[in-house]
Design a protein around this motif. Structure first.
Motif, PDB file in Angstrom:
ATOM      1  N   ALA A  29     -63.707  47.162 -96.486  1.00 20.59           N
ATOM      2  CA  ALA A  29     -64.902  46.730 -95.310  1.00 20.59           C
ATOM      3  C   ALA A  29     -65.666  47.755 -94.763  1.00 20.59           C
ATOM      4  CB  ALA A  29     -63.518  47.038 -94.360  1.00 20.59           C
ATOM      5  N   LEU A  30     -65.696  48.891 -95.283  1.00 23.77           N
ATOM      6  CA  LEU A  30     -67.298  49.735 -95.101  1.00 23.77           C
ATOM      7  C   LEU A  30     -68.338  49.119 -96.081  1.00 23.77           C
ATOM      8  CD1 LEU A  30     -68.118  52.322 -94.037  1.00 23.77           C
ATOM      9  CD2 LEU A  30     -67.596  53.311 -95.958  1.00 23.77           C
ATOM     10  N   GLY A  31     -68.388  48.446 -97.528  1.00 24.35           N
ATOM     11  CA  GLY A  31     -69.131  48.385 -97.706  1.00 24.35           C
ATOM     12  C   GLY A  31     -69.688  47.099 -97.011  1.00 24.35           C
ATOM     13  N   ILE A  32     -69.219  45.744 -96.830  1.00 23.37           N
ATOM     14  CA  ILE A  32     -69.325  45.560 -95.777  1.00 23.37           C
ATOM     15  C   ILE A  32     -70.559  45.462 -94.116  1.00 23.37           C
ATOM     16  CG2 ILE A  32     -69.269  43.427 -94.145  1.00 23.37           C
ATOM     17  CD1 ILE A  32     -69.023  41.911 -96.774  1.00 23.37           C
ATOM     18  N   ALA A  33     -69.984  46.783 -93.603  1.00 23.38           N
ATOM     19  CA  ALA A  33     -70.119  47.246 -93.112  1.00 23.38           C
ATOM     20  C   ALA A  33     -71.829  47.350 -93.023  1.00 23.38           C
ATOM     21  CB  ALA A  33     -69.546  48.237 -92.419  1.00 23.38           C
ATOM     22  N   ALA A  38     -77.591  46.979 -91.904  1.00 28.41           N
ATOM     23  CA  ALA A  38     -78.763  47.397 -92.470  1.00 28.41           C
ATOM     24  C   ALA A  38     -78.624  45.998 -92.165  1.00 28.41           C
ATOM     25  CB  ALA A  38     -78.886  47.138 -94.139  1.00 28.41           C
ATOM     26  N   VAL A  39     -78.955  45.167 -92.259  1.00 29.62           N
ATOM     27  CA  VAL A  39     -79.220  43.427 -91.994  1.00 29.62           C
ATOM     28  C   VAL A  39     -79.412  43.360 -90.491  1.00 29.62           C
ATOM     29  CG1 VAL A  39     -78.753  40.872 -90.909  1.00 29.62           C
ATOM     30  CG2 VAL A  39     -78.787  42.016 -93.634  1.00 29.62           C
ATOM     31  N   VAL A 332     -68.170  43.469 -88.046  1.00 32.41           N
ATOM     32  CA  VAL A 332     -67.797  43.571 -87.073  1.00 32.41           C
ATOM     33  C   VAL A 332     -68.319  45.214 -86.591  1.00 32.41           C
ATOM     34  CG1 VAL A 332     -66.781  44.578 -84.641  1.00 32.41           C
ATOM     35  CG2 VAL A 332     -66.577  42.218 -86.004  1.00 32.41           C
ATOM     36  N   LEU A 333     -67.832  45.871 -87.394  1.00 30.93           N
ATOM     37  CA  LEU A 333     -67.881  47.038 -87.391  1.00 30.93           C
ATOM     38  C   LEU A 333     -70.002  47.288 -87.894  1.00 30.93           C
ATOM     39  CD1 LEU A 333     -67.773  50.804 -87.609  1.00 30.93           C
ATOM     40  CD2 LEU A 333     -66.818  50.383 -90.499  1.00 30.93           C
ATOM     41  N   GLY A 334     -70.101  46.815 -89.492  1.00 31.24           N
ATOM     42  CA  GLY A 334     -71.257  47.035 -89.257  1.00 31.24           C
ATOM     43  C   GLY A 334     -72.433  46.939 -87.860  1.00 31.24           C
ATOM     44  N   GLY A 363     -75.352  39.003 -88.881  1.00 36.11           N
ATOM     45  CA  GLY A 363     -74.788  39.792 -89.184  1.00 36.11           C
ATOM     46  C   GLY A 363     -72.799  39.423 -89.752  1.00 36.11           C
ATOM     47  N   LEU A 364     -72.332  38.548 -89.006  1.00 37.11           N
ATOM     48  CA  LEU A 364     -71.595  38.190 -88.310  1.00 37.11           C
ATOM     49  C   LEU A 364     -70.517  37.124 -89.260  1.00 37.11           C
ATOM     50  CD1 LEU A 364     -69.848  38.775 -84.463  1.00 37.11           C
ATOM     51  CD2 LEU A 364     -69.387  40.372 -86.864  1.00 37.11           C
TER      52      LEU A 364
END
Length: 394
Positions: A29-33, A38-39, A332-334, A363-364
């Motif tokens: 999940a951190l990788g996606i975040a 960034a986006v 959501v975290l991102g 992003g979502l």
């Protein structure tokens, strides 16, 4: 009776699978975040900077400059002394001011600084009306007044003050202009549309003539016109400035620089969004890899569920939901991290906080899409497992 799997039950199964492998799920999940952050941050920071530039564009859109067309490196042939009062008589012109380059005069903190180390600074003679015309109030001290016509006083542009290391005027401060010391009366706020002012030491026309022998003819004139009459005023400025037509003049709209900066920022946004998309793709590949490993590790569980009546589509739905939920959690975290980064960048840059509504949604949405695509192959692989072979592997 045909086996059925309700969506709430499927979500419960998917979340149970994620909770059973917390560290692995958190890292995925951190990788996606990071990619989503960034986006969102790129869109938000760009929008905040654009909002600031648009505000400046609205404030500076009616500013025009007049200078000799034969100027070289900003040191042009002086304009007629009558140019400034003649321009002021044009009905749509609100305010007008003039400056004159005082050539061959260096700006230094003291005689200990070599004369060749100019730092790009120069000396400009100016009128008291300059701050009002350029919307450049003093940050420190005050601007040149009637006293400055008779005494050696100067006001520094924002960048010139930084180069000279002057950040306070609590004690009397002097700078060396040529071979003469001038008392610093103030420091101007940055002037985005007139960078030549930022790098200048400003003195009165009286002191320019008395100390340096500079006559009163200006080299550049700044004026503000009624916003809906800017083009009309620009069309008559050449004839007004040079009635005899002997020399041509350059009429410029400094706000065009802001338009160019807005366009440049738009180009960089596309580049950074592309890099963010690549990061999101890499994160998706990571989720797919994790889910394939999860399928291999849980073959016994899959076989048992199939033996108890679960259909292929039920197994596929479970793993597809796991992948999607993992990506959504990261999304959501991102989004939260991206909004935080935008707020911090806007505050540090002095820009208004402006985040396009589409940024969090994008992003979502991107995270959801990547999660769904990443889970397709692992879900299909889990669904194809034979119950007998899966149970043998326990």
């Amino acid at each position: 009776m045909a086996a059925r799997l309700r969506l709430p039950d499927a979500i419960t199964l998917a979340t149970a699978g994620l909770r059973a492998r917390r560290i692995r799920s958190a890292l995925s999940a951190l990788g996606i975040a990071i990619a989503v952050a960034a986006v969102v941050a790129v869109l938000g920071i760009a929008q905040s900077a654009k909002a600031d530039l648009l505000t400046q564009l609205g404030e500076q859109g009616n500013l025009l400059t007049v200078a000799s067309a034969e100027s070289v490196n900003g040191r042009g042939i002086p304009l007629p002394a009558t140019a400034e009062p003649m321009i002021a008589r044009i009905p749509p012109v609100r305010t007008v001011t003039a400056v004159a380059t005082v050539e061959n005069v260096t700006v230094r903190r003291s005689r200990a600084i070599p004369a060749v180390q100019t730092g790009g600074m120069n000396v400009l003679a100016t009128r008291p009306s300059l701050p009002a015309t350029l919307s450049a109030p003093p940050l420190l001290g005050h601007f040149l007044d009637a006293t400055a016509e008779h005494y050696p006083m100067t006001v520094l542009g924002f960048e010139a003050a930084k180069i000279l290391g002057i950040g306070s005027l609590e004690t009397p401060t002097q700078v060396l202009l040529g071979d003469h010391y001038f008392t610093v009366a103030g420091v101007l706020a940055p002037v985005t549309v007139a960078p030549e002012i930022d790098l200048a030491a400003l003195i009165s026309f009286g002191q320019a003539e008395q100390v340096f022998g500079r006559t009163a003819e200006p080299t550049r004139i700044y004026l503000r016109a009624d916003p809906d009459q800017v083009a009309v005023v620009a069309a008559v400025l050449t004839a007004t400035t040079m009635p005899d037509g002997r020399n041509d003049v350059q009429i410029r709209r400094p706000s065009d620089l802001l338009v160019a900066r807005i366009a440049a920022k738009g180009a960089f946004v596309g580049l950074f969004l592309g890099l963010g998309g690549i990061a999101l793709l890499i994160a998706g590949v990571g989720i797919a890899n994790i889910m394939v490993i999860s399928v291999l590790e849980r073959r016994g569980e899959i076989g048992l569920r199939r033996a108890l009546g679960a259909r292929r589509r039920h197994v596929a739905l479970q793993f597809l939901l796991e992948s999607t939920l993992l990506a959504v959690l990261g999304g959501v975290l991102g989004v939260g991290l991206g909004l935080l980064a935008t707020a911090v960048a806007a505050r540090l840059g002095g820009n208004p906080l402006a985040v396009p509504v589409a940024a969090p949604a994008a992003g979502l949405g991107a995270a959801l899409l990547v999660g769904a695509l990443a889970g397709l192959y692992p879900a299909a692989r889990a669904a194809r497992l034979s119950p007998v072979e899966a149970l043998r592997s326990r």
